[in-house]
Design a protein around this motif. Structure first.
Motif, PDB file in Angstrom:
ATOM      1  N   ALA A  18       0.832  -1.206   0.000  1.00 51.32           N
ATOM      2  CA  ALA A  18       0.000   0.000   0.000  1.00 51.32           C
ATOM      3  C   ALA A  18       0.865   1.254   0.000  1.00 51.32           C
ATOM      4  CB  ALA A  18      -0.937  -0.005   1.203  1.00 51.32           C
ATOM      5  N   SER A  19       1.925   1.259   0.789  1.00 51.46           N
ATOM      6  CA  SER A  19       2.838   2.410   0.830  1.00 51.46           C
ATOM      7  C   SER A  19       3.461   2.651  -0.540  1.00 51.46           C
ATOM      8  CB  SER A  19       3.944   2.177   1.862  1.00 51.46           C
ATOM      9  OG  SER A  19       3.413   2.092   3.155  1.00 51.46           O
ATOM     10  N   ALA A  20       3.896   1.574  -1.187  1.00 50.85           N
ATOM     11  CA  ALA A  20       4.504   1.691  -2.514  1.00 50.85           C
ATOM     12  C   ALA A  20       3.510   2.249  -3.524  1.00 50.85           C
ATOM     13  CB  ALA A  20       5.023   0.332  -2.975  1.00 50.85           C
ATOM     14  N   LYS A  21       2.270   1.814  -3.450  1.00 51.84           N
ATOM     15  CA  LYS A  21       1.240   2.300  -4.375  1.00 51.84           C
ATOM     16  C   LYS A  21       1.053   3.809  -4.234  1.00 51.84           C
ATOM     17  CE  LYS A  21      -2.031  -0.278  -5.556  1.00 51.84           C
ATOM     18  NZ  LYS A  21      -2.771  -0.709  -6.719  1.00 51.84           N
ATOM     19  N   TYR A  22       0.941   4.290  -2.992  1.00 54.92           N
ATOM     20  CA  TYR A  22       0.763   5.729  -2.776  1.00 54.92           C
ATOM     21  C   TYR A  22       2.001   6.509  -3.218  1.00 54.92           C
ATOM     22  CZ  TYR A  22      -3.749   5.555  -0.458  1.00 54.92           C
ATOM     23  OH  TYR A  22      -5.082   5.415  -0.198  1.00 54.92           O
ATOM     24  N   ARG A  23       3.175   5.959  -2.936  1.00 55.55           N
ATOM     25  CA  ARG A  23       4.424   6.629  -3.281  1.00 55.55           C
ATOM     26  C   ARG A  23       4.644   6.626  -4.800  1.00 55.55           C
ATOM     27  NH1 ARG A  23       7.242   4.497   0.282  1.00 55.55           N
ATOM     28  NH2 ARG A  23       7.619   2.555  -0.827  1.00 55.55           N
ATOM     29  N   GLU A  24       4.520   5.464  -5.425  1.00 53.06           N
ATOM     30  CA  GLU A  24       4.875   5.321  -6.835  1.00 53.06           C
ATOM     31  C   GLU A  24       3.776   5.764  -7.789  1.00 53.06           C
ATOM     32  OE1 GLU A  24       6.104   1.221  -7.022  1.00 53.06           O
ATOM     33  OE2 GLU A  24       7.641   1.585  -5.486  1.00 53.06           O
ATOM     34  N   GLN A  25       2.526   5.455  -7.485  1.00 53.68           N
ATOM     35  CA  GLN A  25       1.449   5.808  -8.406  1.00 53.68           C
ATOM     36  C   GLN A  25       0.896   7.210  -8.174  1.00 53.68           C
ATOM     37  OE1 GLN A  25      -1.184   2.363  -7.991  1.00 53.68           O
ATOM     38  NE2 GLN A  25      -0.499   1.702 -10.016  1.00 53.68           N
ATOM     39  N   LEU A  26       0.854   7.634  -6.916  1.00 50.91           N
ATOM     40  CA  LEU A  26       0.305   8.952  -6.614  1.00 50.91           C
ATOM     41  C   LEU A  26       1.369  10.008  -6.322  1.00 50.91           C
ATOM     42  CD1 LEU A  26      -2.754   7.939  -4.395  1.00 50.91           C
ATOM     43  CD2 LEU A  26      -2.756   8.676  -6.790  1.00 50.91           C
ATOM     44  N   GLY A  27       2.641   9.590  -6.220  1.00 48.87           N
ATOM     45  CA  GLY A  27       3.718  10.532  -5.935  1.00 48.87           C
ATOM     46  C   GLY A  27       3.649  11.121  -4.541  1.00 48.87           C
ATOM     47  N   ALA A  28       3.078  10.363  -3.604  1.00 51.68           N
ATOM     48  CA  ALA A  28       2.881  10.858  -2.241  1.00 51.68           C
ATOM     49  C   ALA A  28       4.154  10.790  -1.412  1.00 51.68           C
ATOM     50  CB  ALA A  28       1.784  10.049  -1.557  1.00 51.68           C
ATOM     51  N   VAL A  43       1.617   1.540  11.480  1.00 53.19           N
ATOM     52  CA  VAL A  43       1.051   2.631  10.694  1.00 53.19           C
ATOM     53  C   VAL A  43       2.107   3.286   9.822  1.00 53.19           C
ATOM     54  CG1 VAL A  43      -0.698   3.128  12.460  1.00 53.19           C
ATOM     55  CG2 VAL A  43       1.424   4.431  12.438  1.00 53.19           C
ATOM     56  N   VAL A  44       1.632   3.885   8.747  1.00 51.35           N
ATOM     57  CA  VAL A  44       2.432   4.744   7.887  1.00 51.35           C
ATOM     58  C   VAL A  44       1.575   5.970   7.620  1.00 51.35           C
ATOM     59  CG1 VAL A  44       3.288   5.038   5.525  1.00 51.35           C
ATOM     60  CG2 VAL A  44       3.827   2.963   6.780  1.00 51.35           C
ATOM     61  N   PHE A  45       2.158   7.152   7.753  1.00 51.55           N
ATOM     62  CA  PHE A  45       1.427   8.376   7.455  1.00 51.55           C
ATOM     63  C   PHE A  45       1.862   8.945   6.113  1.00 51.55           C
ATOM     64  CE2 PHE A  45       0.583   8.199  11.977  1.00 51.55           C
ATOM     65  CZ  PHE A  45      -0.750   8.569  12.014  1.00 51.55           C
ATOM     66  N   ILE A  46       0.876   9.410   5.368  1.00 56.15           N
ATOM     67  CA  ILE A  46       1.102  10.045   4.080  1.00 56.15           C
ATOM     68  C   ILE A  46       0.663  11.494   4.233  1.00 56.15           C
ATOM     69  CG2 ILE A  46       0.394  10.083   1.661  1.00 56.15           C
ATOM     70  CD1 ILE A  46      -0.206   7.020   2.074  1.00 56.15           C
TER      71      ILE A  46
END
Length: 136
Positions: A18-28, A43-46
């Motif tokens: 999930a972290s990778a998806k937000y980072r790589e696909q959404l640039g978060a 937890v991981v915060f975005i």
């Protein structure tokens, strides 16, 4: 009573994916994983600039998130967190109006190092609400 929306929490079956998806696909801007054994989660915060997304993964089989994921295998929105200036006063006011605070009703320290409580979702139209004390 409530202040700004602090975060929206999403329970996920795989925190790394999930972290990778937000980072790589959404640039978060994705923070580092933080284990919170007292709450049974990692937890991981975005950071979204004006609020945060909190990704939650079960930490152990007794985690409250484990049951959520069992019912929702792909994950999903778990709770909304609002800031309050004085959590003890907020709890007192809520209980006086019939709202139920989960657990023993006392605040515990959350992921940001601040006191937090959770309110029963049946009292808020099916939404689990977290209150976090943020002063100043």
């Amino acid at each position: 009573m409530i202040g700004r929306l602090n975060h929206v929490a999403i329970a996920v079956p795989d925190l790394a994916a999930a972290s990778a998806k937000y980072r790589e696909q959404l640039g978060a801007n994705v923070g580092a994983p933080q284990a919170l054994p007292e709450h049974g989660v990692t937890v991981v915060f975005i950071d979204t600039g004006n609020s945060k997304i909190e990704l939650l993964e079960a930490l152990g089989e007794n985690s409250p998130i484990a049951g959520f994921i069992a019912k929702n295998p792909a994950g999903g929105v778990h709770h909304l967190c609002f800031e309050v200036g004085d959590i003890a006063q907020a709890v007192e006011q809520l209980q006086a109006t019939g709202a139920r605070v989960l657990g023993d009703g006392r605040a515990r320290i959350g992921a940001h190092g601040n006191p937090v409580v959770f309110l029963h979702p049946k009292d808020f139209h099916g939404a689990l609400i977290e209150l976090e004390e943020v002063r100043g």
